[in-house]
Design an enzyme around this catalytic site. Structure first.
Site, short mmCIF file in Angstrom:
data_model
loop_
_atom_site.label_atom_id
_atom_site.label_comp_id
_atom_site.label_asym_id
_atom_site.label_seq_id
_atom_site.Cartn_x
_atom_site.Cartn_y
_atom_site.Cartn_z
N TYR A 125 68.11 42.80 -3.31
CA TYR A 125 68.68 41.69 -2.53
C TYR A 125 67.55 41.02 -1.76
CZ TYR A 125 71.14 39.19 1.16
OH TYR A 125 71.58 38.22 2.03
N HIS A 126 67.51 39.68 -1.77
CA HIS A 126 66.42 38.91 -1.17
C HIS A 126 66.79 38.47 0.24
CE1 HIS A 126 63.03 36.30 -0.72
NE2 HIS A 126 62.72 36.30 -2.00
#
Length: 326
Positions: A125-126
């Site tokens: 997840y960014h």
């Protein structure tokens, strides 16, 4: 040397000039001077909060790049980063970043035993600033000696002064074929399908913004490697963006410029969790693999992240010695 009379005259002129400027500002804005002073102070604080995270991130990268240039020159090294002589330089950078994560965020990495000995595609997840991913690859290298390649945005290839750092860690601006080749050589490769849009426009609910992207899944299938999901608790509480404001979304979609304001740098507690690998399956399609990966990452998120995220709660978790580890 100025005489006392000249010094007094200069001081008077300064006061008169200041009074004149104050008068003009009051006339233009209709706001009294003391109010303007407080407004200016508030704007200064906001400016620091918004600009500081990016400035610290970039200045740290430049500083580490400078250290590597000194290391390279002192040891007479060339650009062959497979040379074992570079290992000490790589360990130096990893140690500095790891120490930063430990001191500022109490960073902890869980589940490294789930990462296979051979190649694998790490999908994460960014956050608004992917500092957690930097901490992950550094801690992984220190703890296991495993080097993880990272797919980064082409924007970073245009930034001056960080090429050596990106070559050593290493970061790549690769397409599908190059990514497959990296994995076939037995390496780990990290990628965030959400990329810039997830960084800027996701929020404290940690929604995955992958759109129709499935290239990463096809890469895993072509390279015949497992996918390893990765999620960091509280990364959105440490660094946030103003992406909810419609103008910034419109501006990015029309210009593709990475100019969305980021604020924060709060010393929240960060835990990175490695999920169970999704093994290679020759009978699965890229679309099906995307869905399995999304479910795996959302499961990690729902298990470890209280939604919606709270900056205050994330700060208090720095002092919680009894957090449950799954």
């Amino acid at each position: 040397m100025l005489s006392k009379s000249e010094s007094h005259t200069s001081w008077q002129e300064s006061v008169i000039s200041s009074s004149w400027l104050t008068y003009i500002l009051e006339e233009w804005t209709g706001v009294e001077y003391h109010c303007l002073y407080y407004i200016s102070f508030i704007l200064l604080v906001l400016n620091i909060i918004i600009l500081a995270p990016l400035l610290i991130f970039m200045s740290s990268s430049w500083f580490l790049n400078l250290l590597l240039h000194i290391y390279k020159r002192k040891n007479g090294l060339d650009e062959d980063f497979s040379n074992k002589s570079w290992d000490n330089g790589r360990f130096m950078v990893a140690s500095i970043l790891s120490m930063h994560g430990k001191l500022w965020h109490g960073y902890e990495l869980h589940g490294t035993e789930k990462i296979p000995e051979g190649p694998g595609l790490i999908v994460y997840y960014h956050g608004a600033i992917p500092i957690d991913y930097c901490f992950f690859i550094c801690n992984l290298y220190i703890q296991t000696g495993k080097l993880c390649y990272s797919v980064v945005d082409h924007f970073f290839s245009k930034l001056p002064g960080i090429a050596l750092l990106f070559n050593l860690l290493p970061a790549v601006h690769s397409g599908r074929d190059e990514s497959v080749e990296i994995l076939k050589k037995g390496n780990l490769l990290g990628v965030s399908p959400g990329g810039v849009r997830e960084a800027f426009f996701s929020d404290e609910n940690y929604n995955l913004l992958w759109g129709n992207r499935k290239g990463f899944a096809q890469v895993a299938i072509d390279a015949k490697v497992p996918i390893i999901p990765l999620f960091t608790q509280n990364i959105r509480e440490g660094y946030r963006t103003l992406g909810k404001i419609g103008f910034f979304r419109w501006f990015y979609e029309h210009s593709l410029l990475l100019l969305i304001p980021v604020y924060g740098g709060f010393p929240v507690k960060l835990h990175t969790y490695v999920g169970d690998p999704i093994p290679y399956d020759p009978n699965i399609t890229a679309t099906e693999l995307v869905e399995k990966t999304k479910i795996a990452l959302e499961t990690l998120r729902d298990r470890h992240q209280k939604l919606p995220g709270s900056i205050l709660r994330a700060l208090l978790e720095r002092f919680d010695k009894h957090q449950k580890e799954d």
